[in-house]
Design a protein around this motif. Structure first.
Motif, PDB file in Angstrom:
ATOM      1  N   ARG A   1      -6.490  -1.685  -0.294  1.00 40.34           N
ATOM      2  CA  ARG A   1      -5.377  -1.575   0.660  1.00 40.34           C
ATOM      3  C   ARG A   1      -5.744  -0.660   1.822  1.00 40.34           C
ATOM      4  NH1 ARG A   1       0.710  -0.572  -1.065  1.00 40.34           N
ATOM      5  NH2 ARG A   1       0.539  -2.784  -1.435  1.00 40.34           N
ATOM      6  N   GLN A   2      -6.408   0.460   1.537  1.00 41.49           N
ATOM      7  CA  GLN A   2      -6.796   1.374   2.611  1.00 41.49           C
ATOM      8  C   GLN A   2      -7.787   0.691   3.550  1.00 41.49           C
ATOM      9  OE1 GLN A   2      -8.158   5.121   1.043  1.00 41.49           O
ATOM     10  NE2 GLN A   2      -6.194   5.568   0.064  1.00 41.49           N
TER      11      GLN A   2
ATOM     12  N   GLY B   1       6.060   2.290   7.191  1.00 41.22           N
ATOM     13  CA  GLY B   1       5.799   3.648   6.713  1.00 41.22           C
ATOM     14  C   GLY B   1       4.601   3.685   5.781  1.00 41.22           C
ATOM     15  N   THR B   2       4.488   2.672   4.924  1.00 40.38           N
ATOM     16  CA  THR B   2       3.347   2.601   4.005  1.00 40.38           C
ATOM     17  C   THR B   2       2.065   2.353   4.781  1.00 40.38           C
ATOM     18  OG1 THR B   2       4.789   1.772   2.254  1.00 40.38           O
ATOM     19  CG2 THR B   2       2.428   1.423   1.970  1.00 40.38           C
TER      20      THR B   2
ATOM     21  N   ARG C   1      -4.302   8.348   4.751  1.00 41.27           N
ATOM     22  CA  ARG C   1      -5.108   8.614   3.552  1.00 41.27           C
ATOM     23  C   ARG C   1      -6.505   8.004   3.682  1.00 41.27           C
ATOM     24  NH1 ARG C   1      -0.315   7.329   1.056  1.00 41.27           N
ATOM     25  NH2 ARG C   1      -1.112   5.307   0.379  1.00 41.27           N
TER      26      ARG C   1
ATOM     27  N   ILE D   1       3.568  -4.995   3.418  1.00 40.73           N
ATOM     28  CA  ILE D   1       3.991  -3.639   3.074  1.00 40.73           C
ATOM     29  C   ILE D   1       4.806  -3.073   4.234  1.00 40.73           C
ATOM     30  CG2 ILE D   1       2.071  -3.211   1.497  1.00 40.73           C
ATOM     31  CD1 ILE D   1       0.614  -1.710   3.673  1.00 40.73           C
ATOM     32  N   SER D   2       5.539  -1.990   3.986  1.00 43.40           N
ATOM     33  CA  SER D   2       6.395  -1.438   5.041  1.00 43.40           C
ATOM     34  C   SER D   2       5.565  -0.703   6.093  1.00 43.40           C
ATOM     35  CB  SER D   2       7.407  -0.463   4.433  1.00 43.40           C
ATOM     36  OG  SER D   2       6.753   0.725   4.021  1.00 43.40           O
TER      37      SER D   2
ATOM     38  N   ALA E   1       2.004  -4.470   8.857  1.00 42.87           N
ATOM     39  CA  ALA E   1       3.023  -4.566   7.812  1.00 42.87           C
ATOM     40  C   ALA E   1       3.353  -6.032   7.539  1.00 42.87           C
ATOM     41  CB  ALA E   1       4.272  -3.796   8.232  1.00 42.87           C
TER      42      ALA E   1
ATOM     43  N   GLU F   1       1.188  -1.251  13.865  1.00 40.38           N
ATOM     44  CA  GLU F   1       1.691  -0.992  12.516  1.00 40.38           C
ATOM     45  C   GLU F   1       2.617  -2.120  12.060  1.00 40.38           C
ATOM     46  OE1 GLU F   1       3.471   2.884  12.567  1.00 40.38           O
ATOM     47  OE2 GLU F   1       1.520   3.896  12.656  1.00 40.38           O
TER      48      GLU F   1
ATOM     49  N   SER G   1       1.098   5.825   6.270  1.00 37.13           N
ATOM     50  CA  SER G   1       0.582   6.776   5.284  1.00 37.13           C
ATOM     51  C   SER G   1      -0.742   6.288   4.690  1.00 37.13           C
ATOM     52  CB  SER G   1       1.613   7.033   4.185  1.00 37.13           C
ATOM     53  OG  SER G   1       1.891   5.849   3.468  1.00 37.13           O
ATOM     54  N   THR G   2      -0.887   4.977   4.515  1.00 43.31           N
ATOM     55  CA  THR G   2      -2.141   4.427   3.985  1.00 43.31           C
ATOM     56  C   THR G   2      -3.278   4.662   4.976  1.00 43.31           C
ATOM     57  OG1 THR G   2      -0.951   2.751   2.724  1.00 43.31           O
ATOM     58  CG2 THR G   2      -3.274   2.326   3.136  1.00 43.31           C
TER      59      THR G   2
END
Length: 198
Positions: A149-150, A176-177, A184, A173-174, A168, A164, A180-181
């Protein structure tokens, strides 16, 4: 402070490397449509196939498998051709199909590794690596060490040039995810590349 600088360097290195790959793929401008005729599936294949293969290669780390994923995506596009509104919808469909097909490949690979001793697959195309400096190759290597995923999020963001919201939509995925992904993932790339940048 040093951690922030390392994250910034990693983010810049990822962006430079994947942007360079993107620019290699977009050097040939698409031929203009003739007589206002509607675009055909063959036109889309000619204009987008190589870029989709490069995207899939970055996700699955194997060119032959990437070509299979893209072929399946175009076959799916052919089956849904009559229901698509326009070229942008068709390209969006292709991107999502390539991401989903790459995920399936990685799931099957992970399952196979449970039964067979793992082996390192490093069969990136010689042409793509020949165009990159040692630093760029280090970034591509760091990307291949990320969880799927990253890797997807960074590849779609920096190579795909997607927002983004588009990421998404393509990955399911959202937003926000996605954010954050990506954060990370850049931290992880900074850790992998940290010793090289000192």
């Amino acid at each position: 402070m040093d951690g922030d600088r390392a994250d910034d360097r990693a983010g810049n290195a990822v962006e430079m490397t994947l942007s360079r790959l993107r620019s290699l793929d977009t050097r040939q401008p698409a031929p203009p449509a003739t007589d206002g005729a509607p675009r055909t599936l063959a036109d889309l294949y000619r204009d987008h196939q190589m870029r989709m293969v490069r995207l899939a290669t970055l996700l699955v780390d194997d060119q032959a498998t990437a070509e299979d994923v893209v072929q399946e995506a175009f076959a799916g596009l052919h089956r849904h051709w009559s229901g698509l509104r326009d070229e942008a919808a068709a390209v969006g469909y292709l991107r999502a199909a390539v991401v989903n097909g790459s995920r399936s490949v990685l799931r099957r690979r992970r399952t196979a590794r449970e039964y067979v001793p793992p082996h390192q697959v490093n069969a990136r195309s010689a042409e793509s690596l020949a165009m990159l400096s040692a630093e760029h190759q280090a970034v591509v290597d760091a990307l291949s060490s990320l969880p799927p995923r990253q890797r997807e999020v960074l590849v779609l963001r920096y190579y795909g040039g997607m927002s983004e919201a588009e990421i998404a939509d393509a990955t399911g995925i959202s937003r926000g995810t996605v954010k954050s992904t990506a954060s990370r993932a850049l931290d992880a790339v900074a850790r992998v590349m940290g010793p090289r940048s000192r």
